[in-house]
Structures are given as C-alpha cells and as structure tokens.
Write a protein that holds these residues in place. Structure first.
Motif, short mmCIF file in Angstrom:
data_model
loop_
_atom_site.label_atom_id
_atom_site.label_comp_id
_atom_site.label_asym_id
_atom_site.label_seq_id
_atom_site.Cartn_x
_atom_site.Cartn_y
_atom_site.Cartn_z
N LYS A 233 0.72 -1.15 -0.06
CA LYS A 233 0.07 -0.07 0.09
C LYS A 233 0.86 1.08 0.11
O LYS A 233 2.01 1.33 0.50
CB LYS A 233 -1.00 -0.09 1.37
CG LYS A 233 -0.24 0.06 2.54
CD LYS A 233 -1.12 0.31 3.59
CE LYS A 233 -2.37 -0.50 3.81
NZ LYS A 233 -3.27 -0.03 5.00
N PRO B 107 -10.47 5.47 6.97
CA PRO B 107 -11.19 4.96 6.12
C PRO B 107 -12.35 5.19 5.47
O PRO B 107 -13.47 5.28 6.05
CB PRO B 107 -11.12 3.35 6.40
CG PRO B 107 -10.13 3.09 7.52
CD PRO B 107 -10.23 4.58 8.19
N THR C 159 -15.27 3.63 -1.21
CA THR C 159 -14.92 4.04 -2.67
C THR C 159 -16.14 4.65 -3.65
O THR C 159 -15.89 4.74 -4.86
CB THR C 159 -14.14 2.66 -3.52
OG1 THR C 159 -15.19 1.66 -3.47
CG2 THR C 159 -13.18 2.50 -2.57
N PHE D 278 -5.61 3.84 -4.65
CA PHE D 278 -5.77 2.51 -5.18
C PHE D 278 -5.05 2.18 -6.54
O PHE D 278 -5.13 1.26 -7.17
CB PHE D 278 -7.39 2.13 -5.19
CG PHE D 278 -7.82 1.73 -3.83
CD1 PHE D 278 -7.53 0.53 -3.37
CD2 PHE D 278 -8.65 2.75 -3.34
CE1 PHE D 278 -8.05 0.39 -2.07
CE2 PHE D 278 -9.25 2.64 -1.98
CZ PHE D 278 -9.12 1.32 -1.37
N ALA E 140 -9.78 -2.11 -5.46
CA ALA E 140 -10.29 -1.72 -4.05
C ALA E 140 -11.21 -2.78 -3.50
O ALA E 140 -11.34 -3.09 -2.42
CB ALA E 140 -10.71 -0.46 -3.92
N TRP F 41 -10.17 -5.59 -1.07
CA TRP F 41 -9.65 -5.06 0.17
C TRP F 41 -10.68 -4.69 1.19
O TRP F 41 -11.81 -4.08 0.92
CB TRP F 41 -8.90 -3.55 -0.05
CG TRP F 41 -7.55 -3.49 -0.46
CD1 TRP F 41 -7.17 -3.95 -1.96
CD2 TRP F 41 -6.05 -3.18 0.05
NE1 TRP F 41 -5.83 -4.05 -2.04
CE2 TRP F 41 -5.40 -3.52 -0.81
CE3 TRP F 41 -5.81 -2.79 1.34
CZ2 TRP F 41 -4.02 -3.32 -0.39
CZ3 TRP F 41 -4.55 -2.52 1.63
CH2 TRP F 41 -3.51 -2.69 0.55
N TYR G 115 -8.57 0.54 4.52
CA TYR G 115 -8.52 1.52 3.66
C TYR G 115 -7.87 2.71 4.48
O TYR G 115 -8.35 3.90 4.48
CB TYR G 115 -9.84 2.09 3.17
CG TYR G 115 -10.63 1.20 2.24
CD1 TYR G 115 -10.30 -0.09 1.68
CD2 TYR G 115 -11.82 1.63 1.50
CE1 TYR G 115 -10.96 -0.70 0.86
CE2 TYR G 115 -12.59 1.04 0.78
CZ TYR G 115 -12.15 -0.23 0.27
OH TYR G 115 -12.89 -0.98 -0.54
N SER H 119 -9.99 11.24 3.82
CA SER H 119 -9.24 10.16 4.48
C SER H 119 -8.77 10.93 5.88
O SER H 119 -8.94 10.49 6.94
CB SER H 119 -8.28 9.58 3.70
OG SER H 119 -7.57 8.45 4.71
#
Length: 872
Positions: free
Chosen positions: A97, A712, A715, A731, A739, A742, A747, A757
């Motif tokens: 990541k 997190p 999306t 991502f 994504a 995951w 996230y 975020s």
C-alpha cells in the motif's frame, strides 16, 4: 532479539534517510508464517512558504518481482534441527500500500499524470515456512535478491509480537464486564489468515514486568471472513466485512488484576502491551480534549499547552494584517444553497455586507480555518459530559490557559464557542448590525481566496490575511442554539455556586436569544440542511424550562413535542432536547415517558442492534456509511445517554449498555485491523499523517497530538478527478490492485493530501471521542479532580499540581526537614525515591501512567497523593 546490519539500524532509528527499500521488521505471524515488512522510501514534503508541489520522493521502489522469488530467502537455525541447513519458504504472498504521497500533478489527461515518482509504499511479504518454528529458539533469515540482509530473530510465543493479535492497546478497566482480544489478519493476495489449525490453542496474559503468566484460557471461534458487518455491502468489500479474515477471540472478562500485560497465543506470539487499570480512559479523553483545544482560533497556542506552538490567527486586533478583513453580511446561513460555500450566491453575500467585525474565537475546522453551525455539537457534548460526571472533572486537570480560573477545565473548553457567540451577538447590537440574534452559521473566507497565496506559496492560519472573511447573518437556528447553550451554562454555574470568570449574564443571554428567535422565524425557516427548526425550538425551550421553571417554556416544549412524528429521526438537536427534558422536574408524565423512551429506543438501536454481528463487538449505526470517522470514532453518544438514563433505574439494562460501551472503545483503540489507536500520539501505533495545514508547518514531521481523523472512506464517493487530493488515488498503487479485494477498514494509506481520509472535524470526530472516552473514565476512575488546580486523596492533606502533568509535579504542603519521598506505579513498585529538598519534583522520565506519591516525615507521618503523567 534481532541483530541487523548497521545501515538497517540507522534507518530504523531515524539516523539516516531511507534511500532504498529497507526492512522495517521481520516478525512471526504464527509459528509457520513470517512477515517481512518493507518501506521503500519517504516523501520530502513542502515547507512553509513553498508551493505544495515542491515535493519529491527519496528512495527506490521495491523490486517486487525480485522480492517474490522464493529461493532468495533462506532460513537457518543452530538451535532448531529442522533448519540446521538453510531452507526456503514454500509460499510467498504480498500486500502493498502507498503510505506517503506527494502533491505532484505534472500533466493532465482528465486525471493527474506524473512522470516523476509520486509516492512511497510499504510492503508486507508473507513467507510460509516448510516447518514450524520452535518457541524459545533463534533463527537467521538471509535475503539475496532485492536486498542483501541477514536478520537474526528469536521466536518465543510468550514474548514475540504477532500482528495477528489485537487488543485495546491503551487497556481495560478491571470492572469492565467484557474484556476480549482478537486473532485475525488480512494478508493481501492470500486473503484472510487461516486459523482452524489453531482452534482451542491456549492464550495467556503475561505480566510485562515479571514475564509470569497471570491468566490463561482457550481461543474460540468468533466469526467467518464473509460475516456481514454493515448494511452497505458495496462500500466495504468483500461481503460487507471490514476485516477480510476469520476471527477468533480470547475472553479474559473474569480477569481484573491491575497491571501491565501482553496477550499471547500458543504458537503465535503476543499483542502490543496494555494496562489493566481504573483510569485507563483518562489518557484518550484528555488527549482528544487537548487536540480540541488546539483547534481554537483567535488565540496563540503556547508551548505550555501544546506540542505545536502557533501565533494568533484570525484575530482582528492581535493578528497582524487581519484588521478589517472579517466582515458581517446579513445574508443568512439558512439561505445558502449548500452547507459549505455556495459560489453562485457570492454576489448576494457581498451585497449584504454591512461592515467589519472585531470578534474572534471560533474553532478552526479540521484542515481549514473556518467555522460551521454544526460545531455547536461540541459544547453540548462537553457540557453534558461534565454534568453527567461532575465529580471526575476539576480545575487544573487539562492543559488549558484557563487552568486556574476556578471552573473545571472541561467547562472552560465547553464555554469556548458560546463565548464567541456571545461576543458576536453583543457586537452586532453595538454596531447596529443586528437586532439581538446570533449569526455565524458560517465564518469563512473560501470564496474570497484560498488557504495559500496567489503565487501558490503556502501559509499558516496565522498568516491568512490576504483575503476577506465573512460572518453570516443572524438567524433563528443559530440563535436557538445559543439560547440552549447559554441556559445550560447558567444552570451549571448556578447549581455549583460559581460566578462566570468573564461576568457574562448567561441567563439573560439565553432568554433574550430565545425571544428573538421566536419572533424572527421566517416562513421559509423549516429545515437547516437536514435539521428541522422545530428541533432547535424544542432544545431551547427544554433548557430554559429547566433553568427557570417558567411555564411558558414548558408549554412551548409540550406543544412542539406533540408535533413530532411517532418515530421521529433523532437529530443531535432533538436528542439533546429530549435528554434535557428528562433531566427537568417535569410533572407531565406522558411527555416525560415518551421522551425517555425515544432516547432508549435509539440507544438500543445504535448500541445493541449490530453489536454481536460485528466480530470485534463494536457498535454504531449499522446503516452508517464508511465515511467521516465510521472506522475511527466511537459514534455512540446516544449509548452514553442511554446508560446514564438507566444506570440507577434498570441495572440489568445498564450492565448490557456498559459492556458494549467498553468493547466499542476497544475497537477504536486497538482491536481494529490495523492495530491502531485512532488518536494521534496515543498508544503503540497511531495515525502519522493527517490533513492539518498548520500541523504540516509546525510539527517537524509529526502530526498534531490528540487528533482523530476520518480514516477509511468508502470508494462509492469521489472527490473529483484522480489526483493526490482524491482518496481513490491510493488504489492506483495498491496490491492487490482492486479496491474490491481490500477489506473496508484496511482503507488507510496515511494520505495526508486527501481530505476525505485524513481530515477531521471538531464535531464529527473530536467531541464524540472526548465524550465517550470521558464518560468511560468517569465510570471507573476514582475522584481525582474535586479541588481547584490540585488533586487530593482521601485521608490526606497533601495535594499536587498540575495534575495530570508531563514534567514537573508541585507539592502543595509544608515541607519539613528530612522529608523522604517515594513514587509507586500502579503495581505498587517503587519507581523513584529520594529526599524532598524543594516543593517540586521532576517526573519527566516517568512513562505515561498513574502513580502514587508518598511523603514520609521524620516523625513517621505519611501523606499520599495520586497523580497522572501524560505522554511526552
């Protein structure tokens, strides 16, 4: 114990930059699975006065193809005969990541396109071993492909840390009805860690001081990897599960001996250390309140009270260049087309400007520096927290400029924003701008310039003097809010026999504001971005009835209450209104019972509905999308209110609520997938990158202390095209790539460039966290704050201050000749002693925890006082 080459040691301890992919750690996930954790660089971020794109990456990306070669890893041991000759792993899996981002956007094809490297990443390589490791043995891992390292490590399942074991890393209170640790881990392209081979393995609580086993039990299956934990299944793939792995638990609910422990699992390893102590929640509570204090606008943040001192921002008299920049517009916030900055209405807002204002003192909102109507939730929560737990909160308890003004510090923070509204209301009257209402639903400069200069160079909030700022016009929504807050403040001052240090007549303010709001409602004033005006009217009437006992307020409340739907949506305003009414001396039994039941129904829904469905037993609205802190913030205010309502009348219900309050806090303080305490600077692992502009320029690479970020974010929502500002940008660089592979609560990418975020707000994240952790602290801690600027223990005249402290402890008693002192930790061990030569002690070297100071005079008389040391 590990031995690593000198270059790796330098990188690990910050003595040299990470110029290439370096190994952070080699850890045992379980006895047949190693994890090699790699960092492949860091971003040199822009500095104050530079443009945001003056950033670049230091380091070389990991060669993932080379890193994936099994035969480049050789494990050997002189103590384990299975590895007397070097052996390679049988499988290798990976998770990668990005964890550090630049602002680069070098070209454009509808999204950002960069030719230079624009991020650094971390990687986790999972090596499946041909034979299990043996506890108590030492091993050497040699790597000869992407790097040339020889790493020696010991495996001891009662010593070695395993990332698969999750605990509340701050700790547990002895009397908590439920205490759990959890075992699970998501391994990227391998999916969830299989645990069936470990079923019924033993777990141990190991004392960190003695290494002795204090408690033992068996791990037990909890939930599958496809267990649904949210109604929003598409927003938390896969299967609406936040963890991506099957979960087992370790139940040590019956263990209540104070001390410091680690949770260890047979053939796996151990958790981060944690404490069992009555005052566990004082640390997260005070940390977040300090984070909230650091959001104050209009004052300097002094080194005495903050880890990031800052000059005065947005004060017309004290901020150089800001005089005349804040103006008052009669254009009202309820008339905005959107709740933020309606650019299409800029001309109308400008046309309604009457002139400059000299007011100051709102909260800076997250990464921005402006104020919103929604910030009123902050004082409501803090005022109620004090009232619900008054004996736990005193003066001199927090790091605040008002620490010795005679009021409990938590009330000083609660009164910060109402004092701004008071100053604003008075100035509007004095300048004939207003007629007695309160404005300031928005105080902002967004439409008159950005938070950087025209040439793109960056500034701090205290330098934001290049643009106009606007305070919106008086309106009934803001004015009802102010009336309610002023009434609550007056009630608490009156109940405790206190005078306001600034001599504000809060009772008159509350009544005048209420009358103005009742008389100045427009026909269009029905709803403020989802909040009915009726709920504000109920809130103000309830508080004024409680304060004055006057029937006109009671009659108004009952009339408005009767207009609610049978099952109304409990906005924050309606929740506070109903709760306030249940705390009056109301004789209207039908209204009282219905208000109370509506609150308890909501508490049941938020606390109990999904509690057992979630593997780690945390609560919150099951229909809350994964945004604005759903994964980081205990959004269970109503659960606290529910517990308070039933704690004396329904012990069984109270015990049920209390257990869930604790296990929910556990999740946000460490039992989550990232083993993260979601408060910066608190715990073994906490967020390292947040979206806070001032902190970037003041923190020397460290985030502001006491902040709870959004975390997190799902999306399904995007912040425009792909670029460093968009959380979906991360991502572009993950592995697995999609994504959808995951788990939702993985996230988190430390993407400080993305507001979705890493931003936060005072009302969505900081205040609820302080409220919940403060209430949990109040349920368990001893009375440690009942006197002004000092803390006294029973049967002792000794007091100490400041308390909590970080460095110096002042002794508030007569010091006799030949007085000895001893300091003991929570387990009764002496950690410091000597002769008391002067009325203060340095406790700078003591770790953050609770301690007991004992003074012994030459005649044998002893005095004791309890004190708390905060993190440095």
């Amino acid at each position: 114990m590990r031995t690593i080459q000198l270059t790796l040691l330098l990188a690990l301890f910050g003595l040299a930059p990470l110029w290439s992919a370096d190994i952070i750690s080699v850890e045992v996930l379980h006895h047949q699975l190693l994890v090699v954790h790699i960092d492949d660089g860091e971003v040199r971020h822009h500095q104050l006065g530079e443009t945001r794109q003056t950033e670049w990456v230091i380091g070389t990306p990991l060669d993932v193809d080379a890193a994936a070669k099994l035969n480049s890893y050789q494990l050997q041991s002189t103590e384990d005969s299975n590895y007397s000759t070097p052996l390679s792993p049988t499988q290798l899996h990976r998770k990668s990541k990005p964890t550090d981002f630049t602002w680069l956007c070098q070209s454009w094809n509808g999204n950002c396109v960069n030719t230079d490297r624009d991020h650094a990443a971390e990687h986790w390589l999972y090596l499946t071993l041909p034979s299990p490791l043996q506890s108590g043995k030492s091993y050497t891992l040699s790597i000869d492909s992407w790097t040339s390292e020889i790493i020696t490590f010991d495996f001891d399942d009662q010593q070695s840390r395993s990332e698969a074991i999750h605990v509340n890393q701050i700790g547990y209170v002895p009397s908590a009805p439920k205490k759990y640790g959890y075992i699970y881990h998501w391994m990227g392209d391998s999916g969830g860690l299989p645990l069936t081979d470990f079923e019924d393995n033993r777990f141990y609580l190991v004392n960190t001081q003695t290494d002795g086993v204090a408690f033992t039990g068996n791990i037990a299956f909890r939930k599958t990897a496809d267990n649904q934990e949210t109604a929003w299944t598409a927003q938390s793939p896969p299967n609406g599960n936040f963890l991506g792995a099957e979960v087992y638990d370790c139940d040590f609910s019956t263990f209540n001996t104070p001390g410091s422990y680690r949770l260890c699992v047979e053939n796996m390893g151990c958790s981060f250390p944690f404490d069992i102590s009555d005052d566990i929640y004082q640390l997260p509570h005070t940390a977040v309140l300090n984070g909230l204090y650091q959001q104050r606008s209009g004052i300097a943040l002094e080194a005495k009270y903050t880890d990031q001192p800052r000059p005065v921002p947005h004060h017309p008299e004290l901020t150089p260049g800001f005089a005349g920049k804040l103006v008052y517009s009669t254009f009202r916030y309820p008339d905005f087309e959107s709740n933020d900055s309606p650019t299409s209405q800029k001309d109308a807002i400008d046309a309604a400007v009457l002139g400059p204002l000299d007011v100051w003192g709102w909260y800076q909102d997250a990464g921005d520096w402006d104020s919103y109507y929604s910030h009123t939730e902050v004082p409501h929560l803090l005022l109620w927290l004090y009232e619900m737990s008054a004996s736990k909160f005193g003066d001199g308890q927090l790091k605040l400029p008002e620490e010795a003004n005679g009021l409990p510090d938590i009330l000083d923070e609660a009164m910060w924003l109402p004092r701004f509204y008071h100053r604003l209301r008075q100035e509007l009257l004095e300048k004939n701008y207003g007629t007695g209402g309160v404005g300031g639903g928005r105080v902002f400069g967004d439409m008159w310039g950005g938070d950087e200069l025209e040439d793109g160079t960056t500034i701090g909030s205290w330098q934001d003097t290049h643009r106009q700022w606007v305070c919106t016009g008086e309106d009934p929504y803001m004015t009802f809010q102010y009336a309610a807050l002023a009434a609550h403040i007056n009630f608490l001052l009156q109940e405790n026999g206190w005078n306001d240090p600034q001599n504000v007549d809060w009772r008159s303010e509350a009544q005048a504001a209420y009358d103005w709001a009742m008389e100045n409602k427009l026909p269009t004033d029905n709803d403020l971005f989802g909040t009915p005006l009726l709920h504000l009217q109920l809130l103000a009437a309830a508080h004024l009835y409680r304060l004055t006992g006057e029937n006109k307020y009671h009659a108004q409340f009952k009339n408005d209450f009767s207009q609610l739907d049978d099952q109304p949506e409990l906005t924050e305003e309606l929740t506070f209104a109903l709760f306030t009414y249940t705390q009056t001396q109301a004789t209207e039994e039908t209204t009282y019972n219905r208000a109370r039941q509506l609150l308890l129904n909501e508490a049941d829904f938020v606390l109990l509905f999904a509690y057992d469905d979630r593997a780690c037993r945390w609560s919150g609205n099951f229909w809350m999308p994964m945004l604005v802190g759903q994964a980081t913030t205990p959004m269970i205010d109503i659960g606290v209110i529910g517990h308070y309502l039933v704690k004396d009348s329904d012990p069984a219900k109270a015990a049920e609520y209390r257990a869930v309050l604790y296990t929910t806090a556990d999740y946000f303080l460490g039992t989550n997938p990232l083993n993260m305490s979601w408060i910066t600077g608190v715990g073994e692992r906490s967020p390292e990158e947040i979206f806070n502009i001032d902190s970037w320029y003041l923190g020397e690479g460290q985030p502001r202390y006491g902040i709870v970020p959004y975390g997190p974010w799902h999306t399904q929502q995007s912040l425009g095209p792909l670029g460093p500002w968009n959380h979906l940008w991360a991502f572009e660089y993950t592995y697995p790539e999609s994504a959808d592979e995951w788990p939702g609560h993985e996230y988190w990418f430390s993407q400080r460039t993305s507001p979705f975020s890493t931003e936060y707000t005072v009302h969505q994240n900081l205040a609820p966290s302080a409220f919940v952790y403060g209430y949990l602290y109040s349920l368990t801690a001893e009375d440690v704050a009942t006197s002004t600027t000092s803390i006294a223990t029973p049967n002792s005249t000794l007091t100490v201050s400041p308390n909590p402290t970080q460095d110096i402890l002042r002794i508030n008693t007569d010091i006799q000749e030949h007085t000895a002192y001893q300091i003991f930790d929570v387990q009764g061990r002496q950690v410091q002693h000597g002769w008391l030569q002067q009325p203060e002690l340095s406790v700078q070297k003591l770790p953050a925890s609770t301690y007991l100071l004992q003074l012994t005079q030459k005649d044998g008389m002893k005095q004791t006082a309890k004190f708390v040391v905060l993190p440095k």
